[in-house]
Design a protein around this motif. Structure first.
Motif, PDB file in Angstrom:
ATOM      1  N   TYR A  92       0.967  -1.121  -0.054  1.00 31.89           N
ATOM      2  CA  TYR A  92       0.019   0.053   0.170  1.00 31.89           C
ATOM      3  C   TYR A  92       1.007   1.154   0.023  1.00 31.89           C
ATOM      4  CZ  TYR A  92      -2.761   3.795   2.051  1.00 31.89           C
ATOM      5  OH  TYR A  92      -3.068   5.155   2.042  1.00 31.89           O
ATOM      6  N   VAL A  93       2.058   1.099   0.822  1.00 25.30           N
ATOM      7  CA  VAL A  93       2.908   2.444   0.662  1.00 25.30           C
ATOM      8  C   VAL A  93       4.179   1.860   0.937  1.00 25.30           C
ATOM      9  CG1 VAL A  93       2.739   2.568   3.336  1.00 25.30           C
ATOM     10  CG2 VAL A  93       3.367   4.568   2.140  1.00 25.30           C
ATOM     11  N   MET A  94       5.199   2.385   0.186  1.00 28.32           N
ATOM     12  CA  MET A  94       6.699   2.137   0.203  1.00 28.32           C
ATOM     13  C   MET A  94       7.329   3.312   0.692  1.00 28.32           C
ATOM     14  SD  MET A  94       7.296  -1.197  -0.695  1.00 28.32           S
ATOM     15  CE  MET A  94       8.589  -1.220  -1.901  1.00 28.32           C
ATOM     16  N   THR A 102      -2.077   3.876  -4.440  1.00 29.74           N
ATOM     17  CA  THR A 102      -3.367   4.012  -4.994  1.00 29.74           C
ATOM     18  C   THR A 102      -3.311   5.276  -5.773  1.00 29.74           C
ATOM     19  OG1 THR A 102      -3.928   5.200  -2.933  1.00 29.74           O
ATOM     20  CG2 THR A 102      -4.733   2.810  -3.258  1.00 29.74           C
ATOM     21  N   ASP A 103      -2.560   6.304  -5.434  1.00 31.67           N
ATOM     22  CA  ASP A 103      -2.636   7.643  -6.157  1.00 31.67           C
ATOM     23  C   ASP A 103      -1.255   8.162  -6.377  1.00 31.67           C
ATOM     24  OD1 ASP A 103      -3.744   9.599  -3.215  1.00 31.67           O
ATOM     25  OD2 ASP A 103      -2.138   8.182  -3.588  1.00 31.67           O
ATOM     26  N   ALA A 104      -0.282   7.380  -6.201  1.00 30.57           N
ATOM     27  CA  ALA A 104       1.313   8.103  -6.157  1.00 30.57           C
ATOM     28  C   ALA A 104       1.504   9.126  -5.376  1.00 30.57           C
ATOM     29  CB  ALA A 104       1.420   8.186  -7.697  1.00 30.57           C
ATOM     30  N   PHE A 105       0.703   9.335  -4.448  1.00 28.66           N
ATOM     31  CA  PHE A 105       0.946  10.411  -3.436  1.00 28.66           C
ATOM     32  C   PHE A 105       2.035  10.230  -2.768  1.00 28.66           C
ATOM     33  CE2 PHE A 105       0.043  14.238  -0.960  1.00 28.66           C
ATOM     34  CZ  PHE A 105       0.766  13.851   0.132  1.00 28.66           C
ATOM     35  N   THR A 106       3.081  11.454  -2.988  1.00 32.75           N
ATOM     36  CA  THR A 106       4.451  11.181  -2.325  1.00 32.75           C
ATOM     37  C   THR A 106       4.768  12.388  -1.302  1.00 32.75           C
ATOM     38  OG1 THR A 106       5.255  12.616  -4.031  1.00 32.75           O
ATOM     39  CG2 THR A 106       5.655  10.267  -4.533  1.00 32.75           C
ATOM     40  N   THR A 134       7.325   5.016  -8.892  1.00 35.84           N
ATOM     41  CA  THR A 134       7.294   3.420  -9.021  1.00 35.84           C
ATOM     42  C   THR A 134       6.889   3.425 -10.521  1.00 35.84           C
ATOM     43  OG1 THR A 134       6.071   1.277  -8.463  1.00 35.84           O
ATOM     44  CG2 THR A 134       4.706   3.479  -8.515  1.00 35.84           C
ATOM     45  N   ASN A 135       7.158   1.954 -11.108  1.00 33.79           N
ATOM     46  CA  ASN A 135       6.622   1.808 -12.572  1.00 33.79           C
ATOM     47  C   ASN A 135       5.311   1.327 -12.363  1.00 33.79           C
ATOM     48  OD1 ASN A 135       6.800  -0.849 -11.214  1.00 33.79           O
ATOM     49  ND2 ASN A 135       8.383  -1.620 -12.695  1.00 33.79           N
ATOM     50  N   ASN A 136       4.848   1.158 -13.857  1.00 35.82           N
ATOM     51  CA  ASN A 136       3.419   0.947 -13.981  1.00 35.82           C
ATOM     52  C   ASN A 136       3.047  -0.311 -13.326  1.00 35.82           C
ATOM     53  OD1 ASN A 136       2.738   3.252 -15.307  1.00 35.82           O
ATOM     54  ND2 ASN A 136       3.236   2.377 -17.442  1.00 35.82           N
ATOM     55  N   ALA A 137       3.735  -1.359 -13.364  1.00 36.27           N
ATOM     56  CA  ALA A 137       3.450  -2.808 -12.897  1.00 36.27           C
ATOM     57  C   ALA A 137       3.661  -2.626 -11.304  1.00 36.27           C
ATOM     58  CB  ALA A 137       4.357  -3.588 -13.491  1.00 36.27           C
ATOM     59  N   LYS A 138       4.086  -1.407 -10.863  1.00 33.19           N
ATOM     60  CA  LYS A 138       4.270  -1.603  -9.249  1.00 33.19           C
ATOM     61  C   LYS A 138       5.181  -2.713  -8.533  1.00 33.19           C
ATOM     62  CE  LYS A 138       0.894   1.884  -9.016  1.00 33.19           C
ATOM     63  NZ  LYS A 138       0.715   2.157 -10.598  1.00 33.19           N
ATOM     64  N   TYR A 187      20.638   3.005   3.204  1.00 32.85           N
ATOM     65  CA  TYR A 187      19.150   3.220   2.871  1.00 32.85           C
ATOM     66  C   TYR A 187      18.654   1.923   2.821  1.00 32.85           C
ATOM     67  CZ  TYR A 187      20.284   7.847   1.583  1.00 32.85           C
ATOM     68  OH  TYR A 187      20.852   9.238   1.592  1.00 32.85           O
ATOM     69  N   TYR A 188      17.244   1.956   3.576  1.00 40.52           N
ATOM     70  CA  TYR A 188      16.495   0.704   3.439  1.00 40.52           C
ATOM     71  C   TYR A 188      15.079   1.121   2.784  1.00 40.52           C
ATOM     72  CZ  TYR A 188      19.331  -0.506   7.431  1.00 40.52           C
ATOM     73  OH  TYR A 188      20.464  -0.775   8.321  1.00 40.52           O
ATOM     74  N   CYS A 189      14.533   0.071   2.138  1.00 43.30           N
ATOM     75  CA  CYS A 189      13.268   0.137   1.550  1.00 43.30           C
ATOM     76  C   CYS A 189      12.349  -0.530   2.557  1.00 43.30           C
ATOM     77  CB  CYS A 189      13.300  -0.658   0.356  1.00 43.30           C
ATOM     78  SG  CYS A 189      11.732  -1.113  -0.579  1.00 43.30           S
ATOM     79  N   ALA A 190      11.104  -0.008   2.747  1.00 39.55           N
ATOM     80  CA  ALA A 190      10.222  -0.303   3.523  1.00 39.55           C
ATOM     81  C   ALA A 190       8.908  -0.570   2.968  1.00 39.55           C
ATOM     82  CB  ALA A 190      10.292   0.256   4.989  1.00 39.55           C
ATOM     83  N   ALA A 191       7.993  -1.451   3.431  1.00 36.46           N
ATOM     84  CA  ALA A 191       6.722  -1.739   2.784  1.00 36.46           C
ATOM     85  C   ALA A 191       5.497  -1.787   3.965  1.00 36.46           C
ATOM     86  CB  ALA A 191       6.506  -2.782   1.856  1.00 36.46           C
ATOM     87  N   GLY A 192       4.541  -1.258   3.623  1.00 34.24           N
ATOM     88  CA  GLY A 192       3.295  -1.305   4.555  1.00 34.24           C
ATOM     89  C   GLY A 192       2.262  -1.791   3.740  1.00 34.24           C
ATOM     90  N   LEU A 193       1.343  -2.738   4.183  1.00 34.45           N
ATOM     91  CA  LEU A 193       0.480  -3.540   3.246  1.00 34.45           C
ATOM     92  C   LEU A 193      -0.905  -3.089   3.640  1.00 34.45           C
ATOM     93  CD1 LEU A 193       1.882  -7.140   3.514  1.00 34.45           C
ATOM     94  CD2 LEU A 193       2.571  -5.194   1.972  1.00 34.45           C
ATOM     95  N   ILE A 194      -1.289  -2.460   4.676  1.00 32.84           N
ATOM     96  CA  ILE A 194      -2.837  -2.236   5.202  1.00 32.84           C
ATOM     97  C   ILE A 194      -3.251  -0.767   4.481  1.00 32.84           C
ATOM     98  CG2 ILE A 194      -4.385  -2.077   7.292  1.00 32.84           C
ATOM     99  CD1 ILE A 194      -2.340  -3.706   8.757  1.00 32.84           C
TER     100      ILE A 194
END
Length: 120
Positions: free
Chosen positions: A32-34, A54-58, A72-76, A94-101
Motif C-alpha cells: 500500500y505504501v513504500m 493508490t494515487d502515487a501521492f509522495t 514506481t513503475n506501472n506494474a508497481k 538506505y532501507y526500503c520498507a513496505a506497508g500493506l494495510i
C-alpha cells in the motif's frame, strides 16, 4: 524469505546522482505504501520519502526535498529513489520498507539495506 530487495547503492562524489531500486516480492507485492528510510552511522533512522500505491501521492523529508524523487513503475513491482545533487550528509544505509494495510502508514516489512557513500 526475502521480500524486499534493494539495489543501486555505491560511492559517489558530492554533486553526483544515484538511483536506488527496491523490488517487492511475495506478500509485499501488494504493498500500500513504500518508503525509503536511511540510517547514518551513530544516528537514528530517518524517513526520506514514501509513495502511496493508490494515487502515487509522495512525501519527502525536508532535507531531501527538491533533490530526491521517489517513484514506481506501472506494474508497481519496483520502487525507485532518484537522488540528485548528493551531499556528504546523505551518506547512510538506505532501507526500503513496505506497508500493506490500506490507509495505514506503517512499515511492517524491511529490506536489508544498501550503502550510499558520498565523498566531498
Amino acid at each position: 524469505q526475502v521480500q524486499l530487495v534493494e539495489s543501486g547503492g555505491g560511492l559517489v562524489q558530492a554533486g553526483n546522482s544515484l538511483r536506488l531500486s527496491c523490488a517487492p516480492s511475495g506478500r509485499t507485492s501488494s504493498w500500500y505504501v513504500m518508503a525509503w528510510i536511511r540510517q547514518a552511522p551513530g544516528k537514528d533512522r530517518e524517513f526520506v520519502a514514501n509513495i502511496r500505491r493508490t494515487d502515487a501521492f509522495t512525501a519527502y523529508a525536508s532535507s531531501v526535498k527538491g533533490r530526491f524523487t521517489i517513484s514506481t513503475n506501472n506494474a508497481k513491482n519496483t520502487v525507485y529513489l532518484q537522488m540528485n545533487n548528493l551531499k556528504p550528509e546523505d551518506t547512510a544505509v538506505y532501507y526500503c520498507a513496505a506497508g500493506l494495510i490500506p490507509g495505514l502508514i506503517r512499515y511492517d516489512y524491511w529490506g536489508q539495506g544498501t550503502q550510499v557513500t558520498v565523498s566531498s
